[in-house]
Design a protein around this motif. Structure first.
Motif, PDB file in Angstrom:
ATOM      1  N   UNK A 172      28.393  44.368  40.232  1.00 17.19           N
ATOM      2  CA  UNK A 172      29.088  44.979  41.361  1.00 17.19           C
ATOM      3  C   UNK A 172      28.156  45.098  42.558  1.00 17.19           C
ATOM      4  N   UNK A 173      26.955  44.549  42.452  1.00 21.03           N
ATOM      5  CA  UNK A 173      25.907  44.817  43.430  1.00 21.03           C
ATOM      6  C   UNK A 173      25.620  43.637  44.350  1.00 21.03           C
ATOM      7  N   UNK A 196      31.887  38.880  40.441  1.00 18.79           N
ATOM      8  CA  UNK A 196      31.807  40.156  41.145  1.00 18.79           C
ATOM      9  C   UNK A 196      33.035  40.981  40.780  1.00 18.79           C
ATOM     10  N   UNK A 197      32.814  42.179  40.277  1.00 19.65           N
ATOM     11  CA  UNK A 197      33.909  43.069  39.905  1.00 19.65           C
ATOM     12  C   UNK A 197      34.396  43.828  41.133  1.00 19.65           C
ATOM     13  N   UNK A 198      35.667  43.665  41.459  1.00 14.19           N
ATOM     14  CA  UNK A 198      36.278  44.382  42.575  1.00 14.19           C
ATOM     15  C   UNK A 198      37.455  45.168  42.007  1.00 14.19           C
ATOM     16  N   UNK A 218      31.483  45.364  50.894  1.00 13.67           N
ATOM     17  CA  UNK A 218      30.199  44.722  50.627  1.00 13.67           C
ATOM     18  C   UNK A 218      30.303  43.751  49.459  1.00 13.67           C
ATOM     19  N   UNK A 219      31.144  44.062  48.481  1.00 16.83           N
ATOM     20  CA  UNK A 219      31.335  43.143  47.355  1.00 16.83           C
ATOM     21  C   UNK A 219      32.030  41.858  47.817  1.00 16.83           C
ATOM     22  N   UNK A 224      31.451  36.065  49.535  1.00 20.06           N
ATOM     23  CA  UNK A 224      31.419  35.076  50.616  1.00 20.06           C
ATOM     24  C   UNK A 224      30.049  34.419  50.740  1.00 20.06           C
ATOM     25  N   UNK A 225      28.989  35.213  50.652  1.00 19.27           N
ATOM     26  CA  UNK A 225      27.643  34.666  50.809  1.00 19.27           C
ATOM     27  C   UNK A 225      27.245  33.816  49.610  1.00 19.27           C
ATOM     28  N   UNK A 226      27.659  34.217  48.418  1.00 20.21           N
ATOM     29  CA  UNK A 226      27.398  33.392  47.239  1.00 20.21           C
ATOM     30  C   UNK A 226      28.111  32.051  47.359  1.00 20.21           C
ATOM     31  N   UNK A 227      29.390  32.111  47.740  1.00 19.24           N
ATOM     32  CA  UNK A 227      30.178  30.877  47.860  1.00 19.24           C
ATOM     33  C   UNK A 227      29.592  29.946  48.912  1.00 19.24           C
TER      34      UNK A 227
END
Length: 361
Positions: A172-173, A196-198, A218-219, A224-227
């Motif tokens: 989640x971080x 990512x758990x949302x 932020x999650x 988005x940044x990972x993708x």
């Protein structure tokens, strides 16, 4: 809620920023302790709860499972306990094995697994080791706040990257972005996914349920940044809590897909062992108007009980309500174009083993 149960709750100021409301004893403890005001305001003088770190030196680091309803057979959890404080966390009862409360102790007494990277190298180098995807953080979050200092997760990823070993991460971080220098090259080889758990898009609800985890926005930003870095990303709508966040399934999936997530999963709320009472007291405190309905719906998915550990039912439940949740998720995921992919295992290179003494006979 009974008067006895209310009396067991820790003062709100002392537990500010924590998820659980009490230090309910673990199932193995023979004695019960409660903080009771002696009439002189003695509880008011107690300090706020702090996080304590314990160093654990395990003998092995890979945990094996034979569960029929999860997609991996091995996992690593760098830490015991989790400072994120998610009140619904199914891992809370595991703290009872350490002699601590699955309640507030779970989020304040954190165990760091020292030497995890060295243990992993040894286990991966075993002659009979067959590579399959390792789930990193299946029990507690590998990127909880303590990781900033101890970097156990980072050290594990360094071993896996050198060995070209596949890994699936659940967190989640936003701290996961720190390790993009490892994750991006692994992703190019088909060796990593990050989930990512949302659980909600509502900041207030998130603060109540998971007080020290990243905010919902932020999650989504992390997805988005990972993708954008080329790291395959999954969104987990987990857990789905009846009458609390079950109306958000479609909205979460839509926002996560727009951010770049291309796989999705869900889990219906699980309430094993001590978590049943811990979660019930949280519900009755924060959502007294919905508590009875929420717990009733949970029971409707577990054959009248609050939990059923049977494979095939523990993750998704059964009955009309569980069926409806499953169909809503499937329809939304199909409409948005979520799909599934597999990680590669054929690139694995075992770590070099330490020199072995030759046998004489």
């Amino acid at each position: 809620m009974s008067q006895a149960r209310v009396g067991a709750l820790i003062d709100a100021e002392r537990r500010r920023g924590r998820g659980a409301l009490s230090k309910r004893n673990g199932r193995f403890e023979k004695e019960t302790r409660e903080e009771i005001d002696d009439g002189w305001g003695s509880l008011e003088s107690l300090e706020a709860l702090t996080t304590n770190i314990h160093i654990e030196k395990p003998r092995t680091i890979l945990t094996r499972n034979e569960s029929a309803d999860i997609s991996f057979d091995r996992s690593i959890n760098p830490y015991r306990g989790c400072e994120h404080g998610c009140v619904y966390c199914f891992a809370r009862p595991s703290h009872a094995y350490m002699g601590f409360s699955p309640g507030l102790d779970f989020e304040t007494e954190i165990f760091v697994k020292e030497g995890a990277a060295q243990l992993l190298e040894r286990e991966l180098s075993a002659p009979n080791y067959v590579p399959k995807t390792i789930a990193l953080g299946s029990n507690t979050d590998p990127y909880q706040p303590v990781e900033r200092r101890h970097r156990v997760t980072r050290s594990i990823l360094e071993v896996l990257a050198r060995a070209n070993h596949p890994v699936g991460i659940v967190t989640k971080s936003a701290l996961v972005l720190r390790d993009l220098d490892l994750l991006a090259p692994m992703a190019e080889k088909g060796l990593v996914k990050v989930a990512i758990s949302v659980t909600t898009l509502d900041r207030r609800l998130a603060r109540l349920m998971e007080p020290r985890a990243a905010t919902p926005d932020l999650r989504l930003d992390t997805i988005e940044k990972l993708a954008k870095a080329g790291v395959p990303t999954t969104v987990l709508t987990a857990p789905i809590i009846p009458a609390i966040n079950d109306d958000e399934i479609e909205k979460i999936l839509t926002r996560a897909h727009a951010a770049g997530a291309r796989e999705a999963g869900y889990v219906l709320l699980r309430l094993p062992l001590e978590l049943r009472d811990l979660f019930s007291e949280w519900l009755m405190t924060h959502f007294p108007d919905r508590a009875r309905r929420a717990l009733g719906l949970v029971r409707s998915t577990r054959d009248g009980k609050l939990y059923d550990s049977a494979f095939g039912r523990r993750m998704k439940g059964d009955g009309p309500y569980a069926w409806m949740i499953g169909r809503r998720f499937e329809v939304a995921a199909a409409r948005l174009g979520f799909s599934r992919s597999k990680l590669r295992t054929d690139l694995f290179e075992p770590p070099r083993r330490a020199p072995q003494q030759l046998a004489l006979f």
